[in-house]
Design a protein around this motif. Structure first.
Motif, short mmCIF file in Angstrom:
data_model
loop_
_atom_site.label_atom_id
_atom_site.label_comp_id
_atom_site.label_asym_id
_atom_site.label_seq_id
_atom_site.Cartn_x
_atom_site.Cartn_y
_atom_site.Cartn_z
N GLY A 138 0.84 -1.13 0.02
CA GLY A 138 -0.01 0.12 -0.23
C GLY A 138 0.85 1.40 -0.12
O GLY A 138 0.90 1.88 0.98
N CYS A 139 1.59 1.35 -1.15
CA CYS A 139 2.63 2.46 -0.88
C CYS A 139 2.22 3.80 -1.38
O CYS A 139 3.02 4.71 -1.17
CB CYS A 139 3.61 2.02 -2.18
N GLY A 140 1.00 4.15 -1.61
CA GLY A 140 0.51 5.47 -1.77
C GLY A 140 1.25 6.20 -2.84
O GLY A 140 1.34 5.61 -4.01
N LEU A 141 1.76 7.26 -2.83
CA LEU A 141 2.22 8.09 -3.69
C LEU A 141 3.96 7.49 -4.02
O LEU A 141 4.49 8.20 -4.71
CB LEU A 141 2.15 9.74 -3.51
N GLY A 142 4.35 6.37 -3.36
CA GLY A 142 5.47 5.73 -3.44
C GLY A 142 6.80 6.57 -3.01
O GLY A 142 7.80 6.24 -3.05
N GLY A 143 6.47 7.49 -1.83
CA GLY A 143 7.63 8.34 -1.22
C GLY A 143 8.54 7.37 -0.38
O GLY A 143 9.76 7.60 -0.66
N VAL A 144 8.03 6.61 0.25
CA VAL A 144 9.11 5.69 0.89
C VAL A 144 9.84 4.75 -0.19
O VAL A 144 10.89 4.49 -0.03
CB VAL A 144 8.11 4.35 1.92
N VAL A 145 9.02 4.31 -1.21
CA VAL A 145 9.82 3.41 -2.10
C VAL A 145 10.99 4.34 -2.60
O VAL A 145 12.14 3.68 -2.69
CB VAL A 145 8.98 2.93 -2.96
N ARG A 146 10.87 5.59 -3.12
CA ARG A 146 11.79 6.23 -3.75
C ARG A 146 12.84 6.40 -2.47
O ARG A 146 13.98 6.49 -2.80
CB ARG A 146 11.20 7.73 -4.33
N ALA A 147 12.41 6.91 -1.34
CA ALA A 147 13.59 7.05 -0.27
C ALA A 147 14.33 6.18 -0.06
O ALA A 147 15.53 6.33 0.22
CB ALA A 147 12.86 7.60 1.07
N LEU A 148 13.96 5.00 -0.15
CA LEU A 148 14.84 3.68 0.07
C LEU A 148 15.61 2.91 -0.97
O LEU A 148 16.33 2.33 -0.87
CB LEU A 148 13.64 2.39 0.75
N ASP A 149 15.05 3.40 -2.23
CA ASP A 149 15.63 2.97 -3.17
C ASP A 149 17.12 3.33 -3.56
O ASP A 149 17.44 4.36 -3.19
CB ASP A 149 14.70 3.02 -4.52
N GLY A 150 18.10 2.51 -4.01
CA GLY A 150 19.36 3.03 -4.31
C GLY A 150 20.35 2.64 -3.29
O GLY A 150 20.15 1.84 -2.46
N GLU A 151 21.81 2.92 -3.75
CA GLU A 151 22.77 2.38 -2.92
C GLU A 151 22.76 1.07 -2.71
O GLU A 151 22.98 0.53 -1.62
CB GLU A 151 22.67 3.33 -1.70
N GLY A 152 22.62 0.10 -3.65
CA GLY A 152 22.21 -1.31 -3.52
C GLY A 152 21.24 -1.74 -3.09
O GLY A 152 20.95 -2.96 -3.05
N ARG A 153 20.20 -1.02 -2.56
CA ARG A 153 18.85 -1.40 -2.28
C ARG A 153 17.73 -1.35 -3.20
O ARG A 153 17.71 -0.36 -4.09
CB ARG A 153 18.35 -0.62 -1.25
N GLN A 154 16.91 -2.25 -3.38
CA GLN A 154 15.97 -2.47 -4.40
C GLN A 154 14.59 -2.24 -3.68
O GLN A 154 14.12 -3.02 -2.79
CB GLN A 154 15.79 -3.61 -5.09
N ALA A 155 13.87 -1.23 -3.79
CA ALA A 155 12.52 -1.05 -3.07
C ALA A 155 11.38 -1.07 -4.30
O ALA A 155 11.40 -0.46 -5.23
CB ALA A 155 12.63 0.46 -2.61
N ARG A 156 10.49 -1.66 -3.80
CA ARG A 156 9.06 -1.84 -4.55
C ARG A 156 7.94 -1.57 -3.86
O ARG A 156 7.93 -1.39 -2.82
CB ARG A 156 9.09 -3.44 -4.84
N GLY A 157 6.88 -1.10 -4.64
CA GLY A 157 5.72 -0.68 -3.79
C GLY A 157 4.46 -1.29 -4.56
O GLY A 157 4.68 -1.21 -5.72
N VAL A 158 3.48 -1.75 -4.00
CA VAL A 158 2.21 -2.05 -4.53
C VAL A 158 1.15 -1.03 -4.05
O VAL A 158 0.95 -0.77 -2.81
CB VAL A 158 1.92 -3.63 -4.47
N GLU A 159 0.15 -0.96 -4.94
CA GLU A 159 -0.81 -0.02 -4.60
C GLU A 159 -2.08 -0.26 -5.46
O GLU A 159 -1.85 -0.62 -6.56
CB GLU A 159 -0.34 1.53 -5.11
#
Ligand SMILES: C[S@@+](CC[C@H](N)C(=O)[O-])C[C@H]1O[C@@H](n2cnc3c(N)ncnc32)[C@H](O)[C@@H]1O
Length: 262
Positions: A138-159
């Protein structure tokens, strides 16, 4: 009956408006010879909203439905009073609201967003655990996903709210950060994730824990923002110093002690 309204609050809210209508009509009719038309309409709309909100409270609907019940007649009344305006702005407003909130009545999870401080704490948590995969259910506008993605991390969200998904997808596409999918969190594969994050509401927590504790891999972590899993002791509760005093409930997967996760 109360159970039905708690499961489908929109039905209770509609019933409240229907029951309030004749009462308000009976109360305001005698005033029609004494009060001018416009003030009378305003009195009737405020009474209608107030009575409907009171009935919603008696039906024990969640608090935000009381607000909706109060505002709804005023909004409808304003639209009627502005009747010489074209109808299409109201149609578009309705469509946008439906695309954003259509899932709220079913899942009882409204849209509100994780703040930047919390996202930063989540990023540190992932770094400390050397976690590389995270999923926001339930990633909403995806703010958390974008904040966590990068520097070797893969972030996904489902909405599953169409308009919210489109906005999240658009921003993630433009920034090249994170992967946003349109879908139902209940049907989402969580078995590969190191961390699953959710900021939902009290309603889905028991069923969500059932899904996550049986489908997530041992050693992974479920983090719930603000809403604890009933009858399951979190391993840790982090109280943040942001303005809303966010609490994060940490549930490691695979712990077998009685009354704890796993
Ligand atoms: C409180 S918001 C949190 C948004 C985001 N996780 C954040 O923290 O900023 C919850 C989101 O979950 C979405 N949602 C509710 N039920 C869902 C479901 N069954 N499947 C996918 N998303 C859902 C809602 O549309 C809403 O956008």
């Amino acid at each position: 009956m109360l159970v039905l309204f708690r499961k489908t609050p929109i039905l209770g809210a509609l019933l409240a408006q229907v029951v309030a209508l004749p009462v308000v009509a009976a109360v305001t009719a005698p005033l029609s010879t004494m009060v001018e038309r416009l003030p009378l309409i305003v009195i009737a709309l405020v009474l209608q909203g107030g009575l409907a909100a009171l009935l919603c409270a008696l039906l024990r609907l969640p608090r935000w439905w009381l607000l909706i019940a109060f505002v709804f007649p005023l909004a409808m009344g304003s639209a009627m009073l502005l009747g010489n305006l074209p109808a299409w702005p109201f149609g578009i407003a309705f469509l946008v609201l439906a695309l954003v909130f259509s899932n709220t009545t079913r899942g009882r999870v409204p849209l509100y967003l994780t703040n930047a401080e919390t996202a930063s704490v989540l990023k540190d948590l992932m770094k400390d655990r050397a976690a590389t995969r995270v999923l926001d259910l339930g990633c909403g506008l995806g703010g958390v996903v974008r904040a966590l993605d990068g520097e070797g991390r893969q972030a996904r969200g489902v909405e599953n709210a169409p308009a919210v998904y489109l906005a999240a997808r658009l921003v993630s596409g433009l920034t090249g950060k994170g992967e946003i999918r349109l879908g139902d969190l209940w049907k989402t594969d969580v078995s590969e994730e190191d961390v699953v994050y959710a900021f939902l509401s009290p309603a889905p927590m028991p069923a969500l824990w059932q899904k996550l504790s049986s489908e997530m891999k041992p050693g992974s972590l479920f983090v719930s923002n603000s809403f604890a899993v009933p009858d399951v002791d979190p391993d840790e509760i982090w109280e943040l110093s942001d303005s809303r005093k966010t609490r994060l409930f940490l549930y490691p997967i695979g712990k077998t002690e009685e009354g704890t996760a796993g």
